[in-house]
Design a protein around this motif. Structure first.
Motif, PDB file in Angstrom:
ATOM      1  N   SER A 229      -0.999 -43.508  18.824  1.00 60.03           N
ATOM      2  CA  SER A 229       0.160 -44.406  18.801  1.00 60.03           C
ATOM      3  C   SER A 229       1.017 -44.136  17.568  1.00 60.03           C
ATOM      4  CB  SER A 229      -0.305 -45.862  18.819  1.00 60.03           C
ATOM      5  OG  SER A 229      -0.966 -46.173  20.014  1.00 60.03           O
ATOM      6  N   PRO A 230       1.659 -42.974  17.502  1.00 57.00           N
ATOM      7  CA  PRO A 230       2.423 -42.631  16.297  1.00 57.00           C
ATOM      8  C   PRO A 230       3.633 -43.518  16.055  1.00 57.00           C
ATOM      9  CG  PRO A 230       2.801 -41.024  18.030  1.00 57.00           C
ATOM     10  CD  PRO A 230       1.672 -41.887  18.496  1.00 57.00           C
ATOM     11  N   LEU A 231       4.030 -44.321  17.050  1.00 56.32           N
ATOM     12  CA  LEU A 231       5.123 -45.255  16.803  1.00 56.32           C
ATOM     13  C   LEU A 231       4.786 -46.204  15.655  1.00 56.32           C
ATOM     14  CD1 LEU A 231       7.917 -46.279  17.702  1.00 56.32           C
ATOM     15  CD2 LEU A 231       6.746 -47.797  19.324  1.00 56.32           C
ATOM     16  N   HIS A 232       3.498 -46.444  15.441  1.00 53.44           N
ATOM     17  CA  HIS A 232       3.054 -47.361  14.394  1.00 53.44           C
ATOM     18  C   HIS A 232       2.534 -46.620  13.163  1.00 53.44           C
ATOM     19  CE1 HIS A 232       3.386 -50.623  17.335  1.00 53.44           C
ATOM     20  NE2 HIS A 232       2.823 -49.796  18.187  1.00 53.44           N
ATOM     21  N   ALA A 233       2.777 -45.304  13.087  1.00 52.28           N
ATOM     22  CA  ALA A 233       2.262 -44.494  11.984  1.00 52.28           C
ATOM     23  C   ALA A 233       3.310 -44.324  10.892  1.00 52.28           C
ATOM     24  CB  ALA A 233       1.832 -43.124  12.510  1.00 52.28           C
ATOM     25  N   ASP A 234       2.871 -43.802   9.755  1.00 52.10           N
ATOM     26  CA  ASP A 234       3.769 -43.395   8.685  1.00 52.10           C
ATOM     27  C   ASP A 234       4.367 -42.062   9.093  1.00 52.10           C
ATOM     28  OD1 ASP A 234       5.066 -42.570   6.401  1.00 52.10           O
ATOM     29  OD2 ASP A 234       3.285 -42.541   5.127  1.00 52.10           O
ATOM     30  N   LEU A 235       5.654 -42.027   9.329  1.00 52.09           N
ATOM     31  CA  LEU A 235       6.316 -40.835   9.858  1.00 52.09           C
ATOM     32  C   LEU A 235       7.089 -40.060   8.798  1.00 52.09           C
ATOM     33  CD1 LEU A 235       7.672 -42.416  13.167  1.00 52.09           C
ATOM     34  CD2 LEU A 235       5.524 -41.167  12.815  1.00 52.09           C
ATOM     35  N   ARG A 236       6.990 -40.482   7.555  1.00 53.31           N
ATOM     36  CA  ARG A 236       7.733 -39.802   6.500  1.00 53.31           C
ATOM     37  C   ARG A 236       7.251 -38.366   6.336  1.00 53.31           C
ATOM     38  NH1 ARG A 236       6.637 -44.121   1.849  1.00 53.31           N
ATOM     39  NH2 ARG A 236       4.619 -44.011   2.945  1.00 53.31           N
ATOM     40  N   GLY A 237       8.219 -37.472   6.105  1.00 54.07           N
ATOM     41  CA  GLY A 237       7.881 -36.098   5.821  1.00 54.07           C
ATOM     42  C   GLY A 237       7.626 -35.218   7.029  1.00 54.07           C
ATOM     43  N   LEU A 238       7.900 -35.724   8.212  1.00 52.21           N
ATOM     44  CA  LEU A 238       7.719 -34.906   9.409  1.00 52.21           C
ATOM     45  C   LEU A 238       8.926 -33.992   9.623  1.00 52.21           C
ATOM     46  CD1 LEU A 238       6.081 -37.324  12.013  1.00 52.21           C
ATOM     47  CD2 LEU A 238       4.992 -35.735  10.431  1.00 52.21           C
ATOM     48  N   PRO A 239       8.763 -32.920  10.392  1.00 51.78           N
ATOM     49  CA  PRO A 239       9.888 -32.013  10.638  1.00 51.78           C
ATOM     50  C   PRO A 239      10.912 -32.636  11.570  1.00 51.78           C
ATOM     51  CG  PRO A 239       7.997 -31.351  11.931  1.00 51.78           C
ATOM     52  CD  PRO A 239       7.516 -32.449  11.019  1.00 51.78           C
ATOM     53  N   PRO A 240      12.132 -32.102  11.596  1.00 53.09           N
ATOM     54  CA  PRO A 240      13.162 -32.605  12.513  1.00 53.09           C
ATOM     55  C   PRO A 240      12.659 -32.622  13.950  1.00 53.09           C
ATOM     56  CG  PRO A 240      14.109 -31.058  10.958  1.00 53.09           C
ATOM     57  CD  PRO A 240      12.630 -31.010  10.745  1.00 53.09           C
ATOM     58  N   ALA A 241      13.132 -33.607  14.706  1.00 54.35           N
ATOM     59  CA  ALA A 241      12.645 -33.804  16.067  1.00 54.35           C
ATOM     60  C   ALA A 241      13.799 -33.968  17.043  1.00 54.35           C
ATOM     61  CB  ALA A 241      11.745 -35.031  16.138  1.00 54.35           C
ATOM     62  N   LEU A 242      13.584 -33.446  18.239  1.00 56.53           N
ATOM     63  CA  LEU A 242      14.423 -33.766  19.383  1.00 56.53           C
ATOM     64  C   LEU A 242      13.537 -34.503  20.376  1.00 56.53           C
ATOM     65  CD1 LEU A 242      16.946 -33.642  21.157  1.00 56.53           C
ATOM     66  CD2 LEU A 242      16.203 -31.379  21.934  1.00 56.53           C
ATOM     67  N   VAL A 243      13.954 -35.721  20.738  1.00 52.37           N
ATOM     68  CA  VAL A 243      13.203 -36.536  21.692  1.00 52.37           C
ATOM     69  C   VAL A 243      14.030 -36.650  22.964  1.00 52.37           C
ATOM     70  CG1 VAL A 243      12.088 -38.756  22.128  1.00 52.37           C
ATOM     71  CG2 VAL A 243      12.174 -37.844  19.791  1.00 52.37           C
ATOM     72  N   LEU A 244      13.482 -36.145  24.061  1.00 52.80           N
ATOM     73  CA  LEU A 244      14.119 -36.283  25.371  1.00 52.80           C
ATOM     74  C   LEU A 244      13.443 -37.420  26.126  1.00 52.80           C
ATOM     75  CD1 LEU A 244      14.472 -32.613  26.697  1.00 52.80           C
ATOM     76  CD2 LEU A 244      16.027 -33.905  25.244  1.00 52.80           C
ATOM     77  N   THR A 245      14.241 -38.297  26.723  1.00 57.40           N
ATOM     78  CA  THR A 245      13.705 -39.353  27.568  1.00 57.40           C
ATOM     79  C   THR A 245      14.387 -39.290  28.931  1.00 57.40           C
ATOM     80  OG1 THR A 245      15.308 -40.963  26.710  1.00 57.40           O
ATOM     81  CG2 THR A 245      13.148 -40.873  25.628  1.00 57.40           C
ATOM     82  N   ALA A 246      13.869 -40.073  29.864  1.00 53.57           N
ATOM     83  CA  ALA A 246      14.402 -40.113  31.225  1.00 53.57           C
ATOM     84  C   ALA A 246      14.731 -41.552  31.592  1.00 53.57           C
ATOM     85  CB  ALA A 246      13.394 -39.529  32.215  1.00 53.57           C
ATOM     86  N   GLU A 247      15.881 -41.753  32.212  1.00 53.30           N
ATOM     87  CA  GLU A 247      16.365 -43.107  32.507  1.00 53.30           C
ATOM     88  C   GLU A 247      15.371 -43.909  33.342  1.00 53.30           C
ATOM     89  OE1 GLU A 247      20.308 -45.360  34.397  1.00 53.30           O
ATOM     90  OE2 GLU A 247      20.131 -43.165  34.479  1.00 53.30           O
ATOM     91  N   PHE A 248      14.697 -43.256  34.299  1.00 57.98           N
ATOM     92  CA  PHE A 248      13.808 -43.970  35.212  1.00 57.98           C
ATOM     93  C   PHE A 248      12.336 -43.645  34.931  1.00 57.98           C
ATOM     94  CE2 PHE A 248      17.919 -43.774  37.304  1.00 57.98           C
ATOM     95  CZ  PHE A 248      18.105 -45.100  37.646  1.00 57.98           C
ATOM     96  N   ASP A 249      12.011 -43.543  33.666  1.00 57.81           N
ATOM     97  CA  ASP A 249      10.661 -43.237  33.213  1.00 57.81           C
ATOM     98  C   ASP A 249      10.057 -44.485  32.565  1.00 57.81           C
ATOM     99  OD1 ASP A 249       8.338 -42.212  32.085  1.00 57.81           O
ATOM    100  OD2 ASP A 249       9.345 -40.601  30.990  1.00 57.81           O
ATOM    101  N   PRO A 250       8.816 -44.851  32.889  1.00 61.26           N
ATOM    102  CA  PRO A 250       8.175 -45.960  32.180  1.00 61.26           C
ATOM    103  C   PRO A 250       8.123 -45.740  30.664  1.00 61.26           C
ATOM    104  CG  PRO A 250       6.869 -45.344  34.097  1.00 61.26           C
ATOM    105  CD  PRO A 250       7.944 -44.304  33.956  1.00 61.26           C
ATOM    106  N   LEU A 251       8.118 -44.481  30.218  1.00 57.51           N
ATOM    107  CA  LEU A 251       8.021 -44.175  28.791  1.00 57.51           C
ATOM    108  C   LEU A 251       9.379 -44.115  28.097  1.00 57.51           C
ATOM    109  CD1 LEU A 251       5.318 -41.354  28.965  1.00 57.51           C
ATOM    110  CD2 LEU A 251       4.984 -43.735  28.309  1.00 57.51           C
ATOM    111  N   ARG A 252      10.444 -44.433  28.812  1.00 57.42           N
ATOM    112  CA  ARG A 252      11.793 -44.296  28.249  1.00 57.42           C
ATOM    113  C   ARG A 252      11.972 -45.058  26.934  1.00 57.42           C
ATOM    114  NH1 ARG A 252      15.649 -47.569  31.631  1.00 57.42           N
ATOM    115  NH2 ARG A 252      14.801 -49.205  30.264  1.00 57.42           N
ATOM    116  N   ASP A 253      11.626 -46.330  26.926  1.00 64.61           N
ATOM    117  CA  ASP A 253      11.949 -47.165  25.771  1.00 64.61           C
ATOM    118  C   ASP A 253      11.138 -46.797  24.535  1.00 64.61           C
ATOM    119  OD1 ASP A 253      13.742 -48.421  27.399  1.00 64.61           O
ATOM    120  OD2 ASP A 253      12.634 -50.305  27.578  1.00 64.61           O
ATOM    121  N   GLU A 254       9.859 -46.437  24.725  1.00 65.82           N
ATOM    122  CA  GLU A 254       9.087 -46.088  23.535  1.00 65.82           C
ATOM    123  C   GLU A 254       9.506 -44.731  22.975  1.00 65.82           C
ATOM    124  OE1 GLU A 254       4.657 -45.156  24.845  1.00 65.82           O
ATOM    125  OE2 GLU A 254       5.648 -46.595  26.181  1.00 65.82           O
TER     126      GLU A 254
END
Length: 308
Positions: A229-254
């Motif tokens: 559950s990295p949403l609740h982790a310390d995320l400082r110092g991580l490399p740049p990220a591209l996050v792709l989501t899908a409009e009709f995906d249960p995982l969209r909001d997280e």
């Protein structure tokens, strides 16, 4: 916007198809479907199968080389499948697409699957394979100074875990992380509205996610682990990220919340929603031009991060 019409037709076909009755049948079905599914004709210079060192023995892997001069950068890729299914074969087309679009090499690595090998086996395998790739860059003929991780769904979760461990355990240094519809919150999934509104009828269901979670996390207490559950982790110092989501995906909001959490932690993060898309669209590019464009754009982003 409504579901992409190309994907709506695919959803209807999936709904009408016979459903597997157990995990063995499901694994066989997805492998068979991947073998006969149409793919985009994306050229790469070379593809070869090899083995890499996992945390508890050798793992199958596949190296894709781009049709570009010089020593290319490398992206280590982990396939999705709820931590319980799929393989480097099911994600062959996607890795070819990312290789061609990024202009860099892609190393797709298998990992041990649950429930036979629950958490943290997959994370340990993924990180061991990342370190192996960095240590064997000369053998792979890639540039270890330009290294990224990527994955879709469960594979995106493993990519994030690798980024966290690389930060916390002395490397290897990463330039980027490409995260395609990542699951990042097993602690408070109920707070994400898309888990309800998109929980049925769009390929990945709320019920299926719950079953995958039970199989992956043999100890329910592991739900709170930062590599789950990295949403609740310390995320400082991580490399740049591209996050792709899908409009009709249960995982969209997280996924969107994770991109925001990265930004809040001072990490350069780009969130690109997929209008009209469903979970799994990265494996459906032969059916949907918008899905293909999203994947090509993601590959181009990787190329930009790894260019110099």
């Amino acid at each position: 916007m409504p579901v992409d019409p190309h994907l709506r037709e695919l959803l209807l076909q999936l709904a009408a198809a016979p459903q597997p009755t157990d995990l063995t049948q499901m694994r066989a079905m997805v492998e068979a479907n991947a073998r006969r599914a149409p793919t985009r004709p994306v050229p790469v210079a070379a593809v070869r199968d090899l083995t890499v060192d996992g945390s508890d023995g050798p793992l199958p892997a596949r190296l894709y080389r781009p049709d570009t001069p010089g020593t290319p950068p490398l992206t280590v890729f982990f396939h999705g499948g709820g931590f319980i299914a799929y393989s480097i074969d099911t994600h062959d087309a996607l890795c070819r697409e990312l290789c061609a679009a990024s202009g860099g090499a892609v190393l797709s690595v298998a990992y041990r699957l649950a429930p036979e090998h629950p958490f943290p086996a997959g994370v340990n395998d993924a990180f061991a394979s990342l370190r192996w790739a960095a240590a064997h860059a000369a053998e792979l003929q890639v540039d270890a100074r330009r290294l990224a991780v990527a994955g879709d769904s469960a594979g995106a979760s493993l990519a994030i875990a690798c980024a966290l461990r690389a930060r916390d355990e002395g490397g290897p240094a990463l330039r980027a992380q490409l995260l395609i519809y990542p699951p990042v919150d097993a602690v408070t999934p109920h707070v994400h509205e898309s888990r309800v509104s998109n929980g049925d009828g769009y390929f990945l269901t709320r019920e299926r996610m719950a079953e995958m979670g039970r199989l992956y996390l043999a100890d329910a207490a592991h739900a709170a682990h930062p590599h789950v559950s990295p949403l609740h982790a310390d995320l400082r110092g991580l490399p740049p990220a591209l996050v792709l989501t899908a409009e009709f995906d249960p995982l969209r909001d997280e996924g969107a919340a994770f991109a925001q959490a990265l930004s809040t932690a001072g990490v350069r993060a780009d969130h690109r929603p997929g209008p009209g898309m469903i979970h799994g669209f990265a494996n459906m590019t032969a059916f949907s031009p918008p899905a293909a464009q999203l994947v090509d754009d993601a590959g181009a982003w990787l190329g930009e991060q790894l260019r110099t």
